[in-house]
Design a protein around this motif. Structure first.
Motif, PDB file in Angstrom:
ATOM      1  N   VAL A 275      -9.464 -39.650 -31.759  1.00 19.90           N
ATOM      2  CA  VAL A 275     -10.483 -38.630 -31.978  1.00 19.90           C
ATOM      3  C   VAL A 275     -11.462 -38.695 -30.811  1.00 19.90           C
ATOM      4  CG1 VAL A 275     -12.320 -37.809 -33.489  1.00 19.90           C
ATOM      5  CG2 VAL A 275     -10.220 -38.769 -34.468  1.00 19.90           C
ATOM      6  N   VAL A 276     -11.600 -37.577 -30.117  1.00 18.43           N
ATOM      7  CA  VAL A 276     -12.351 -37.544 -28.860  1.00 18.43           C
ATOM      8  C   VAL A 276     -13.418 -36.448 -28.897  1.00 18.43           C
ATOM      9  CG1 VAL A 276     -12.183 -37.332 -26.353  1.00 18.43           C
ATOM     10  CG2 VAL A 276     -10.245 -38.273 -27.651  1.00 18.43           C
ATOM     11  N   ILE A 277     -14.661 -36.829 -28.669  1.00 19.66           N
ATOM     12  CA  ILE A 277     -15.743 -35.855 -28.502  1.00 19.66           C
ATOM     13  C   ILE A 277     -15.876 -35.547 -27.019  1.00 19.66           C
ATOM     14  CG2 ILE A 277     -18.249 -35.509 -28.592  1.00 19.66           C
ATOM     15  CD1 ILE A 277     -18.317 -37.116 -31.146  1.00 19.66           C
ATOM     16  N   ILE A 278     -16.021 -34.263 -26.700  1.00 18.40           N
ATOM     17  CA  ILE A 278     -16.218 -33.825 -25.316  1.00 18.40           C
ATOM     18  C   ILE A 278     -17.444 -32.931 -25.271  1.00 18.40           C
ATOM     19  CG2 ILE A 278     -15.212 -32.661 -23.316  1.00 18.40           C
ATOM     20  CD1 ILE A 278     -12.445 -33.051 -24.702  1.00 18.40           C
ATOM     21  N   THR A 279     -18.458 -33.317 -24.510  1.00 15.02           N
ATOM     22  CA  THR A 279     -19.605 -32.429 -24.306  1.00 15.02           C
ATOM     23  C   THR A 279     -19.342 -31.549 -23.086  1.00 15.02           C
ATOM     24  OG1 THR A 279     -20.867 -33.933 -22.867  1.00 15.02           O
ATOM     25  CG2 THR A 279     -21.130 -34.198 -25.265  1.00 15.02           C
ATOM     26  N   GLY A 280     -20.047 -30.444 -23.008  1.00 10.40           N
ATOM     27  CA  GLY A 280     -19.786 -29.510 -21.917  1.00 10.40           C
ATOM     28  C   GLY A 280     -18.369 -28.992 -21.961  1.00 10.40           C
ATOM     29  N   ALA A 281     -17.882 -28.737 -23.189  1.00 10.45           N
ATOM     30  CA  ALA A 281     -16.455 -28.440 -23.384  1.00 10.45           C
ATOM     31  C   ALA A 281     -16.103 -26.965 -23.270  1.00 10.45           C
ATOM     32  CB  ALA A 281     -16.018 -28.959 -24.755  1.00 10.45           C
ATOM     33  N   SER A 282     -17.058 -26.122 -22.931  1.00  6.92           N
ATOM     34  CA  SER A 282     -16.797 -24.678 -22.955  1.00  6.92           C
ATOM     35  C   SER A 282     -16.215 -24.134 -21.653  1.00  6.92           C
ATOM     36  CB  SER A 282     -18.089 -23.921 -23.288  1.00  6.92           C
ATOM     37  OG  SER A 282     -19.074 -24.167 -22.302  1.00  6.92           O
ATOM     38  N   GLY A 283     -15.994 -24.987 -20.670  1.00  5.08           N
ATOM     39  CA  GLY A 283     -15.409 -24.523 -19.417  1.00  5.08           C
ATOM     40  C   GLY A 283     -15.183 -25.683 -18.468  1.00  5.08           C
ATOM     41  N   GLY A 284     -14.564 -25.398 -17.318  1.00  3.42           N
ATOM     42  CA  GLY A 284     -14.407 -26.386 -16.273  1.00  3.42           C
ATOM     43  C   GLY A 284     -13.691 -27.644 -16.706  1.00  3.42           C
ATOM     44  N   ILE A 285     -14.236 -28.787 -16.314  1.00  2.00           N
ATOM     45  CA  ILE A 285     -13.623 -30.080 -16.609  1.00  2.00           C
ATOM     46  C   ILE A 285     -13.534 -30.321 -18.110  1.00  2.00           C
ATOM     47  CG2 ILE A 285     -13.935 -32.586 -16.399  1.00  2.00           C
ATOM     48  CD1 ILE A 285     -15.210 -32.001 -13.615  1.00  2.00           C
ATOM     49  N   GLY A 286     -14.563 -29.940 -18.849  1.00  2.00           N
ATOM     50  CA  GLY A 286     -14.553 -30.148 -20.296  1.00  2.00           C
ATOM     51  C   GLY A 286     -13.437 -29.391 -20.978  1.00  2.00           C
ATOM     52  N   GLU A 287     -13.266 -28.137 -20.611  1.00  2.00           N
ATOM     53  CA  GLU A 287     -12.191 -27.324 -21.194  1.00  2.00           C
ATOM     54  C   GLU A 287     -10.821 -27.886 -20.826  1.00  2.00           C
ATOM     55  OE1 GLU A 287     -10.404 -22.742 -21.009  1.00  2.00           O
ATOM     56  OE2 GLU A 287     -12.195 -23.274 -19.858  1.00  2.00           O
ATOM     57  N   ALA A 288     -10.625 -28.209 -19.551  1.00  2.00           N
ATOM     58  CA  ALA A 288      -9.339 -28.739 -19.106  1.00  2.00           C
ATOM     59  C   ALA A 288      -9.009 -30.045 -19.821  1.00  2.00           C
ATOM     60  CB  ALA A 288      -9.357 -28.953 -17.591  1.00  2.00           C
ATOM     61  N   THR A 289     -10.017 -30.889 -20.001  1.00  2.00           N
ATOM     62  CA  THR A 289      -9.806 -32.162 -20.678  1.00  2.00           C
ATOM     63  C   THR A 289      -9.449 -31.955 -22.144  1.00  2.00           C
ATOM     64  OG1 THR A 289     -11.355 -33.252 -19.162  1.00  2.00           O
ATOM     65  CG2 THR A 289     -10.862 -34.389 -21.234  1.00  2.00           C
ATOM     66  N   ALA A 290     -10.137 -31.020 -22.783  1.00  2.00           N
ATOM     67  CA  ALA A 290      -9.835 -30.716 -24.185  1.00  2.00           C
ATOM     68  C   ALA A 290      -8.394 -30.251 -24.345  1.00  2.00           C
ATOM     69  CB  ALA A 290     -10.799 -29.650 -24.711  1.00  2.00           C
ATOM     70  N   MET A 291      -7.961 -29.355 -23.479  1.00  3.62           N
ATOM     71  CA  MET A 291      -6.601 -28.831 -23.580  1.00  3.62           C
ATOM     72  C   MET A 291      -5.568 -29.929 -23.318  1.00  3.62           C
ATOM     73  SD  MET A 291      -7.109 -25.702 -24.430  1.00  3.62           S
ATOM     74  CE  MET A 291      -5.383 -25.228 -24.384  1.00  3.62           C
ATOM     75  N   LEU A 292      -5.785 -30.737 -22.286  1.00  2.92           N
ATOM     76  CA  LEU A 292      -4.818 -31.775 -21.930  1.00  2.92           C
ATOM     77  C   LEU A 292      -4.721 -32.843 -23.019  1.00  2.92           C
ATOM     78  CD1 LEU A 292      -2.868 -33.003 -19.840  1.00  2.92           C
ATOM     79  CD2 LEU A 292      -4.840 -34.205 -18.869  1.00  2.92           C
ATOM     80  N   LEU A 293      -5.864 -33.298 -23.521  1.00  2.47           N
ATOM     81  CA  LEU A 293      -5.837 -34.343 -24.548  1.00  2.47           C
ATOM     82  C   LEU A 293      -5.231 -33.818 -25.848  1.00  2.47           C
ATOM     83  CD1 LEU A 293      -9.268 -36.147 -24.033  1.00  2.47           C
ATOM     84  CD2 LEU A 293      -7.026 -36.754 -23.099  1.00  2.47           C
ATOM     85  N   ALA A 294      -5.546 -32.570 -26.204  1.00  5.88           N
ATOM     86  CA  ALA A 294      -4.971 -31.983 -27.418  1.00  5.88           C
ATOM     87  C   ALA A 294      -3.460 -31.864 -27.288  1.00  5.88           C
ATOM     88  CB  ALA A 294      -5.602 -30.624 -27.694  1.00  5.88           C
ATOM     89  N   GLU A 295      -2.984 -31.480 -26.107  1.00  2.00           N
ATOM     90  CA  GLU A 295      -1.542 -31.410 -25.871  1.00  2.00           C
ATOM     91  C   GLU A 295      -0.883 -32.782 -26.010  1.00  2.00           C
ATOM     92  OE1 GLU A 295      -1.184 -29.765 -21.987  1.00  2.00           O
ATOM     93  OE2 GLU A 295      -1.985 -27.793 -22.574  1.00  2.00           O
ATOM     94  N   SER A 296      -1.667 -33.827 -25.744  1.00  5.27           N
ATOM     95  CA  SER A 296      -1.146 -35.196 -25.825  1.00  5.27           C
ATOM     96  C   SER A 296      -1.311 -35.803 -27.209  1.00  5.27           C
ATOM     97  CB  SER A 296      -1.858 -36.076 -24.788  1.00  5.27           C
ATOM     98  OG  SER A 296      -1.699 -35.544 -23.488  1.00  5.27           O
ATOM     99  N   GLY A 297      -1.796 -35.000 -28.162  1.00  2.00           N
ATOM    100  CA  GLY A 297      -1.879 -35.463 -29.539  1.00  2.00           C
ATOM    101  C   GLY A 297      -3.241 -35.923 -30.005  1.00  2.00           C
TER     102      GLY A 297
END
Length: 250
Positions: free
Chosen positions: A8-30
């Motif tokens: 379970v991962v919290i990401i701040t600044g998640a609405s674009g850029g690095i935050g968005e990319a990280t959210a998508m990549l980690l979610a794809e990884s489960g």
């Protein structure tokens, strides 16, 4: 990435850029991601994309200048997914201006978001991590913390502070918690490509350098992969610091 799955991962600044990319990549990884940012419409869109791809996401409007917003993100993680494994303090701003412009309000905003926002994130998650005897802080700094450039001094100062705070936290964390600093070089994000920020630069040489960087900027996914690498390591391995820059960046 088996060690990312079900974290379970919290990401701040998640609405674009690095935050968005990280959210998508980690979610794809489960991973199960909890997204926080100020733009509700963007959070909704990113969470929808994750869920349509079979991932799990929760989101909440969060302004890292408010400590209670960070506490509410931690609470949301527990309510939706029952735990918290990783907090990524990613939210940040990068306005650029010479000191002679005296943009005092802008300096204060950078301090509030880039430094206090990280501290508020630590304060929100640390009690949970101590109680469960595990947890991982990932704080996003910058290569500006290693090389100071004109017109970016205050920004660099905030990122130097993130490095200092993170290293002190690592030394206090003990053998159960992990602390990672990720320092991106020039990356194609909304903040770095903001034309208003470039227009504020009056030094022709500095402005030309920043415009040239647009052509060599990394994808936010390059930084997301570095974050994923740190999370993926065995629990007894603490990747303390990662610097990621374009090969063409001096």
């Amino acid at each position: 990435m088996t060690r990312i799955k079900d974290k379970v991962v919290i990401i701040t600044g998640a609405s674009g850029g690095i935050g968005e990319a990280t959210a998508m990549l980690l979610a794809e990884s489960g991973a199960q991601v909890v997204l926080g940012a100020r733009r509700l419409d963007q959070l909704e869109a990113i969470a929808s994309r994750i869920e349509k791809s079979g991932g799990k996401a929760a989101y909440q409007v969060a302004d890292v200048r408010r400590s209670e917003d960070l506490s509410e993100l931690v609470q949301l993680a527990h309510e939706k997914f029952g735990k918290l494994d990783v907090l990524i303090n990613n939210a940040g701003v990068m306005p650029m201006s010479p000191f002679d412009d005296l943009r005092i309000e802008e300096w204060g905003n950078m301090i509030d978001i880039n430094i206090k926002g990280v501290l508020y994130g630590i304060a929100a998650a640390l009690p949970t991590f101590r109680k469960q005897r595990s947890g991982h802080f990932i704080n996003i700094a910058s290569t500006a913390a290693y090389r100071i450039l004109p017109n970016m001094s205050v920004y660099a100062g905030t990122k130097l502070a993130v490095r200092a705070i993170s290293e002190g936290l690592r030394q206090e964390a003990g053998d159960k918690l992990r602390v990672t600093i990720v320092s991106p070089g020039f990356t194609s994000t909304p903040g770095s490509t903001n034309s208003d920020a470039l227009e504020a630069i009056k030094d022709p040489e500095m402005k030309a350098k920043l415009e040239a960087y647009q052509n060599i900027a990394l994808s936010p996914y390059a930084i997301a992969k570095a974050i994923a690498f740190a999370i993926e390591q065995p629990e007894e391995v603490d990747v303390s610091e990662i610097v990621v820059r374009p090969t063409a960046q001096g």
